[in-house]
Design an enzyme around this catalytic site. Structure first.
Site, PDB file in Angstrom:
ATOM      1  CG  ASN A  82      12.816   0.786  -5.196  1.00 21.99           C
ATOM      2  OD1 ASN A  82      11.823   0.309  -4.866  1.00 21.99           O
ATOM      3  ND2 ASN A  82      13.326   2.168  -5.532  1.00 21.99           N
ATOM      4  CB  THR A 141      16.502   6.305  -0.508  1.00 26.41           C
ATOM      5  OG1 THR A 141      15.240   5.839  -1.118  1.00 26.41           O
ATOM      6  CG2 THR A 141      16.250   5.534   0.834  1.00 26.41           C
ATOM      7  CG  ASP A 166       9.079   2.220  -7.054  1.00 27.38           C
ATOM      8  OD1 ASP A 166       8.453   3.228  -7.875  1.00 27.38           O
ATOM      9  OD2 ASP A 166       8.749   2.298  -5.684  1.00 27.38           O
ATOM     10  CE  LYS A 205      13.594   3.143  -2.047  1.00 28.55           C
ATOM     11  NZ  LYS A 205      12.924   3.724  -1.179  1.00 28.55           N
ATOM     12  CE  LYS A 229      -4.161  -1.751   2.402  1.00 27.96           C
ATOM     13  NZ  LYS A 229      -5.046  -1.487   3.511  1.00 27.96           N
ATOM     14  N   GLY A 230       0.330   2.267  -0.734  1.00 26.73           N
ATOM     15  CA  GLY A 230       1.179   3.625  -0.539  1.00 26.73           C
ATOM     16  C   GLY A 230       0.035   4.832  -0.596  1.00 26.73           C
ATOM     17  CB  SER A 231       0.478   8.295  -0.770  1.00 25.21           C
ATOM     18  OG  SER A 231       1.557   8.584  -1.914  1.00 25.21           O
ATOM     19  CG  PHE A 232       0.885   4.511  -5.329  1.00 28.33           C
ATOM     20  CD1 PHE A 232       0.089   3.293  -5.707  1.00 28.33           C
ATOM     21  CD2 PHE A 232       2.068   4.292  -4.387  1.00 28.33           C
ATOM     22  CE1 PHE A 232       0.664   2.192  -5.313  1.00 28.33           C
ATOM     23  CE2 PHE A 232       2.322   3.283  -4.293  1.00 28.33           C
ATOM     24  CZ  PHE A 232       1.625   2.156  -4.400  1.00 28.33           C
ATOM     25  N   GLY A 233      -2.222   4.275  -3.934  1.00 33.33           N
ATOM     26  CA  GLY A 233      -3.081   3.255  -4.065  1.00 33.33           C
ATOM     27  C   GLY A 233      -2.568   2.136  -3.529  1.00 33.33           C
ATOM     28  CE  LYS A 234      -6.911  -1.943  -3.106  1.00 36.09           C
ATOM     29  NZ  LYS A 234      -7.895  -2.313  -2.011  1.00 36.09           N
ATOM     30  CG  ASP A 273      13.975   5.566  -5.359  1.00 32.73           C
ATOM     31  OD1 ASP A 273      14.825   5.879  -4.381  1.00 32.73           O
ATOM     32  OD2 ASP A 273      12.972   5.225  -5.035  1.00 32.73           O
TER      33      ASP A 273
END
Length: 522
Positions: free
Chosen positions: A367, A400, A380, A364, A247-252, A362
């Protein structure tokens, strides 16, 4: 090395059937496996190439298989060094028959042999068909393994014995019939017919055929058939929703099963209203654009995209081996060969992105995924920067904290070389267990990134060649950083001297670590 994919076929389904194998043999290093069933057997992790994987033997090392059988009968005894096999009332235990790993565009399925012998196994043939969704041109790989009776408890598949691989380029259009031109001379007709046969053969594999096993011995009978899908556009009702995996702020992100092929995917759901309100439309479109154009063995492929009035949907291959972050936390650090292997595959992925003028930004462990086989799968792409030529600079502050490059912190603009800094940070973390400038206080960590000298543990953890490449990748001056003149200069560093980059890109190194995962349900 930029890979420009061929023209994509129309969406459809690839139907695969496995029939039988002939003349499989154990590799030399495993010839005594079943003679030492009651002893703990440890397979060598060395392959002579200094990477964490068993390089498959060259064609000159392959043993030819006996393919003629008296009266067309199948032999009932097992040869090929398959001796002293565990049996039950005279029948070889099914768990010691070979299994195949079908791999099509990062969608991977295990298929067990149902009878026969390890040398001459039988699969279900036309009774069981395996369906794969086709969204772009890619090969079908069939990896063959045998379970090791002496494997360490809890080792999963990591000590299974590799028997070889078959690679097939399926045909993604309908077969044609030769139409003779009556106006041509006899000689020209013969030439036209020969050219047609040659053209059809180059179009790809279709039907059921015996295919040689490479990096092993024998042959395997495989059927492939492409069926074009002329149905309407996809919608959410075409999938069974299995569970939420993120889950994230964008959706899931959900694990889903596509109803017609029964294949498992990761479905990323993005609320349109959210990305509009957060001005993240560009990031979202960047992710779709990157994934749609790139076909690389170490990047998670985008299979489909569709939308509803409220949401965007990205359907990606479900890479089930876990995040590199999880494996690194569990083991604390990796040995030099395993770290080199992952770094080399990531280098190929980043080189591919740079070839499309994309900065990843990004990198890391969170990802980076591992697939069933133990290969890298980069995911990602929301923070990617597009249309960045070698000399172009951008100023967006993102990434990050532990992995931020000095030039990004200074706000002076940065280029593709920012990805080589993060690759260096990741290699350092894999070898030692922590990023080089880590501190719980973020501001102190930023200070260290900008000015702290680079410290290394002893040579038993970071050997001289690794220390040298890390020093050059973590150069605070981007123009002097290793990779400033392209990925080729990183590949040429002595740290990677043992790697054949062509073999690596073709996934011809067999990873010694294979995640212990549940296979794609049938």
């Amino acid at each position: 090395m930029v890979q420009v994919p061929p023209a994509d076929p129309r969406p459809g389904i690839l139907v695969v059937t496995l029939h039988e194998g002939q003349g499989f043999q154990l590799p030399e290093h495993a010839r005594n496996t079943f003679n030492t069933h009651n002893q703990q057997h440890s397979q060598s992790n060395s392959n002579g190439f200094g990477v964490a994987g068993s390089v498959r033997p060259t064609s000159s090392q392959q043993t030819s298989a006996a393919r003629s059988y008296a009266n067309n009968g199948r032999p009932q005894t097992s040869g090929g060094a398959f001796q002293n096999l565990p049996t039950n009332h005279g029948r070889i235990l099914s768990k010691y028959l070979p299994y195949a790993l079908l791999d099509f565009d990062k969608v991977q399925v295990f298929v067990n042999a149902v009878s026969g012998t390890p040398e001459n196994p039988l699969w279900a043939g036309d009774n069981t068909a395996y369906k794969f969704d086709v969204s772009r041109v890619t090969e079908l790989a069939v990896h063959l393994y045998l379970r090791n009776p002496n494997a360490t408890p809890g080792s999963g598949r990591s000590q299974d014995i590799f028997l070889g691989v078959t690679r097939i380029n399926p045909r993604f259009d309908e077969s044609r019939k030769f139409v003779e031109d009556p106006k041509l001379s006899k000689k020209d007709k013969e030439k036209a017919a020969a050219d047609f046969v040659k053209s059809e053969a180059s179009a790809g594999h279709s039907g059921t055929e015996w295919i040689p096993v490479t990096y092993g011995a024998g042959q395997i009978k495989i059927g492939v058939q492409y069926i074009e899908n002329r149905a309407r556009a996809l919608k959410i009702e075409d999938f069974d929703l299995l569970k939420v995996v993120g889950k994230g702020s964008f959706g899931k992100v959900m694990q889903v099963r596509k109803k017609d092929t029964q294949r498992i995917y990761a479905l990323k759901t993005i609320r349109k209203a959210h990305i509009i309100s957060r001005s993240e439309v560009a990031h979202t479109l960047a992710e779709r654009s990157v994934l749609a154009q790139i076909n690389n063995p170490f990047i998670v492929p985008l299979k489909f995209t569709f939308q509803s009035p409220e949401k965007l949907y990205f359907v990606l291959a479900f890479v089930n081996g876990g995040e590199l972050f999880h494996h690194l936390q569990k083991e604390q650090r990796f040995d030099i060969n395993r770290s080199r292997f992952y770094t080399a595959e990531l280098l190929c992925a980043l080189e591919c992105l740079h070839g499309f003028n994309v900065i990843y930004r990004d990198l890391k462990p969170e990802n980076i995924l591992l697939d069933y086989s133990g290969h890298i799968a980069l995911c990602d792409f929301g923070l990617c920067k597009l249309d960045m030529k070698d000399e172009d600079r951008t100023n967006t502050f993102c990434g990050t904290p532990e992995y931020l490059a000095p030039e990004l912190l200074l706000g002076a603009g940065y280029t593709k070389t920012v990805d080589w800094w993060t690759l260096g940070v990741l290699l350092y973390e894999m070898l030692t267990g922590l990023p080089p400038f880590y501190d719980e206080n973020t501001n102190e960590m930023y200070r260290k990134i900008l000015s702290e000298p680079l410290h290394f543990p002893g040579p038993e953890v970071v050997p001289p060649a690794a220390k040298d490449i890390l020093t050059k990748l973590l150069n605070r001056k981007p123009e002097l950083r290793l990779g400033a003149n392209g990925a080729s200069e990183i590949k040429a560093h002595p740290f990677f001297h043992s790697i054949d980059w062509r073999k690596l890109l073709q996934r011809k190194y067999e990873p010694t670590f294979k995640p212990n995962v549940v296979c794609d349900p049938q």
